[in-house]
Design an enzyme around this catalytic site. Structure first.
Site, short mmCIF file in Angstrom:
data_model
loop_
_atom_site.label_atom_id
_atom_site.label_comp_id
_atom_site.label_asym_id
_atom_site.label_seq_id
_atom_site.Cartn_x
_atom_site.Cartn_y
_atom_site.Cartn_z
N LYS A 100 0.81 -1.23 0.00
CA LYS A 100 0.00 0.00 0.00
C LYS A 100 0.83 1.27 0.00
O LYS A 100 0.43 2.29 -0.55
CB LYS A 100 -0.97 0.00 1.19
CG LYS A 100 -0.32 -0.28 2.53
CD LYS A 100 -0.65 -1.67 3.01
CE LYS A 100 0.30 -2.13 4.09
NZ LYS A 100 -0.33 -3.02 5.05
N GLU A 124 -5.26 -5.33 -5.40
CA GLU A 124 -6.43 -5.60 -4.55
C GLU A 124 -6.04 -5.74 -3.08
O GLU A 124 -6.75 -5.30 -2.18
CB GLU A 124 -7.12 -6.89 -5.03
CG GLU A 124 -8.34 -7.28 -4.24
CD GLU A 124 -9.46 -6.26 -4.36
OE1 GLU A 124 -10.04 -6.16 -5.45
OE2 GLU A 124 -9.75 -5.57 -3.37
N GLY A 129 -7.16 -6.02 3.21
CA GLY A 129 -6.76 -7.43 3.24
C GLY A 129 -7.47 -8.23 2.16
O GLY A 129 -7.34 -7.95 0.98
N GLY A 182 0.33 -11.75 13.19
CA GLY A 182 0.78 -11.40 11.84
C GLY A 182 -0.01 -10.27 11.21
O GLY A 182 -0.07 -10.14 9.99
N GLU A 185 2.35 -4.10 11.01
CA GLU A 185 3.47 -3.79 10.12
C GLU A 185 4.78 -4.08 10.85
O GLU A 185 4.81 -4.12 12.08
CB GLU A 185 3.44 -2.31 9.73
CG GLU A 185 2.21 -1.91 8.95
CD GLU A 185 2.05 -2.69 7.66
OE1 GLU A 185 2.94 -2.63 6.81
OE2 GLU A 185 1.04 -3.39 7.51
N ASP A 196 -0.88 3.75 8.01
CA ASP A 196 -1.31 2.67 7.12
C ASP A 196 -2.74 2.94 6.61
O ASP A 196 -2.99 2.87 5.39
CB ASP A 196 -1.24 1.34 7.90
CG ASP A 196 -1.67 0.16 7.07
OD1 ASP A 196 -0.89 -0.29 6.22
OD2 ASP A 196 -2.81 -0.32 7.27
N LYS A 200 -4.19 3.73 2.73
CA LYS A 200 -5.29 2.95 2.14
C LYS A 200 -6.44 3.86 1.70
O LYS A 200 -7.02 3.66 0.62
CB LYS A 200 -5.77 1.90 3.13
CG LYS A 200 -4.75 0.78 3.35
CD LYS A 200 -5.12 -0.10 4.52
CE LYS A 200 -4.15 -1.25 4.70
NZ LYS A 200 -4.31 -1.93 5.99
N GLY A 302 -3.48 -10.10 7.87
CA GLY A 302 -3.09 -11.50 8.10
C GLY A 302 -2.61 -12.13 6.81
O GLY A 302 -3.01 -11.74 5.71
N1 HSE Z 1 -0.87 -3.81 9.23
C1 HSE Z 1 -1.97 -3.87 8.32
C2 HSE Z 1 -3.25 -3.91 9.14
C3 HSE Z 1 -1.85 -5.09 7.46
O1 HSE Z 1 -3.17 -4.14 10.35
O2 HSE Z 1 -4.33 -3.67 8.60
C4 HSE Z 1 -2.85 -5.17 6.33
O3 HSE Z 1 -2.68 -4.14 5.40
#
Ligand code: HSE
Length: 407
Positions: A100, A124, A129, A182, A185, A196, A200, A302
């Site tokens: 992203k 996508e 996600g 997981g 970041e 983040d 997006k 994830g």
């Molecule tokens: N670190 C990001 C989140 C990962 O928690 O949404 C997915 O883009």
């Protein structure tokens, strides 16, 4: 058969290999031809892992192999992902990515280059996600004049806020769990400071409005100042705290549109569709002039949900090897209006002895008291511009915390 190369064998890269392996029969059928991973680029070796025989450390092997038609860039970050993506597209290879940061910074540039080379740049997995929201914007909602894209776009912060709100967990413990699962970041500052989600919403709004919204111009606040006390009073008043990312347009007096964008914690009332979006789930709300409301919901982070979205793009790229799929996003910048003029109500926490002053100063109607925190009260202010609120906030000098209230 189509050969692909995966750049980066981390959380998403290993998920991509797993999805391609476990679902290979279905994927080959849907792609119309077998899809095989020929190379995996990583700095590390993975002795004992079946992928080891495909590991290369030199990108030029992938670039110079004419059999590789699709490159999966799941390295993250700008460098060297920018150079690798440019080189791959210039060499006539399609690129599918979950990056992203790179898409927000260079999306329009790569889309132009992909068009020039008759290949595809697909992303996508960069937003939401595994939720197929970009495909919906690019091919399902094309008849719409979209006036708003908003939602919960970061799984890590939504997980932390849900744990804090539902279980009373501490911020650090909830973040640690999100990292272990997981979701976070590599540098979780990008999650918790809202960067983040900012990238997006820049991507989604650029696709929705057709021009580039620069993420650096989006006012962004994270969740690090949200406390247990905020959660207690918010719950008492029937709200949940959510990190919302929002972009919308408002027609002005001259018939043109003013565009606003913001990332910040908001209080969402019980009964609102976003109220029950908890844990790692993301939700993207889109309003179109004909369609009205629509909402897209699913796992927002994830390894496997993200990898599934990447592989969906790989299948599309394989099916359209020398035809560029239409994406409505050009490099012209869309200027944003300062949020100071945006009108909304605010939730504030004040010391109980300041309650009467605060009620008058902020024209507040409802006040919230808690059995747990007796020396404070919370209030919901009248609707006012952000500028007016900031002036009152500074003049009062005693407001402990403030959170915007979602409409
Ligand atoms: N670190 C990001 C989140 C990962 O928690 O949404 C997915 O883009």
């Amino acid at each position: 058969m189509v050969n692909i190369a995966v750049l980066g064998y981390g959380t998403v890269g290993s998920g991509v290999v797993r999805v391609l392996t476990e679902n290979s029969k279905k994927i080959d059928k849907k792609a119309g031809t077998p899809v095989r991973v020929k190379y995996v680029l990583d700095l590390r070796d993975f002795p004992g892992d079946p992928v080891q025989e495909k590991i290369v450390h030199d990108f030029s092997i992938i670039l110079n192999d004419p059999e590789v038609k699709v490159v999966v860039e799941v390295m993250g970050g700008l460098k060297p992902a920018y150079e690798f993506t440019r080189a791959a597209l210039e060499a006539g290879k399609s690129v599918c990515t979950s990056n992203k940061e790179l898409v927000a910074e260079h999306g329009a540039e790569f889309l132009d280059l992909a068009r020039e080379k008759n290949v595809n740049y697909l992303f996508e997995a960069s937003c939401g996600g595994g939720i197929p929201v970009i495909r919906a914007l690019n091919s399902s909602l094309t008849a719409e004049d979209i006036d708003e894209v908003s939602g919960i776009l970061n799984g890590t912060t939504n997980y932390i806020l849900s744990e804090m709100g539902e279980k009373g967990s501490g911020f650090d413990d909830a973040l640690k769990e999100a990292q272990e699962l997981g979701y976070a970041e590599r540098n979780p500052e990008a999650d918790v400071e809202g960067y983040d989600a900012c990238r997006k919403i820049a991507i989604l709004s650029s696709l929705a409005f057709g021009h580039t919204i620069k993420y650096r111009n989006i006012h962004t606040e994270g969740i690090t100042k949200i406390s247990h006390a905020d959660m207690v009073f918010a719950k008492e008043a029937g709200f949940a705290v959510k990190l919302l990312a929002s972009a919308y347009k408002v027609p002005d007096d001259k018939g043109a549109n003013s565009y606003f964008a913001l990332v910040a914690p908001f209080l969402v009332r019980n009964g609102h569709p976003l109220y029950n979006v908890n844990g790692v789930f993301n939700a993207v709300y889109i309003h179109g002039n004909m369609l009205g409301d629509s909402m897209f919901y699913g796992s927002g982070a994830g390894s496997l949900p993200t990898a599934s979205a990447v592989v969906g793009d790989v299948i599309d790229a394989v099916k359209h090897l020398s035809r560029t799929l239409f994406v409505f996003w050009d490099s012209e910048e869309l200027k944003l209006v300062d949020n100071g003029s945006a009108e909304r109500a605010f939730f504030i926490r004040v010391p109980v002895e300041k309650l009467s002053d605060a009620r008058i100063r902020f024209e507040a109607k409802d006040e919230i008291l808690s059995d747990e925190i007796k020396d404070e009260a919370a209030l919901i202010t009248a609707v006012m511009s952000e500028n007016e609120f900031e002036r009152k906030f500074a003049e009062a000098g005693y407001v402990i915390s403030r959170i915007r209230i979602n409409k």
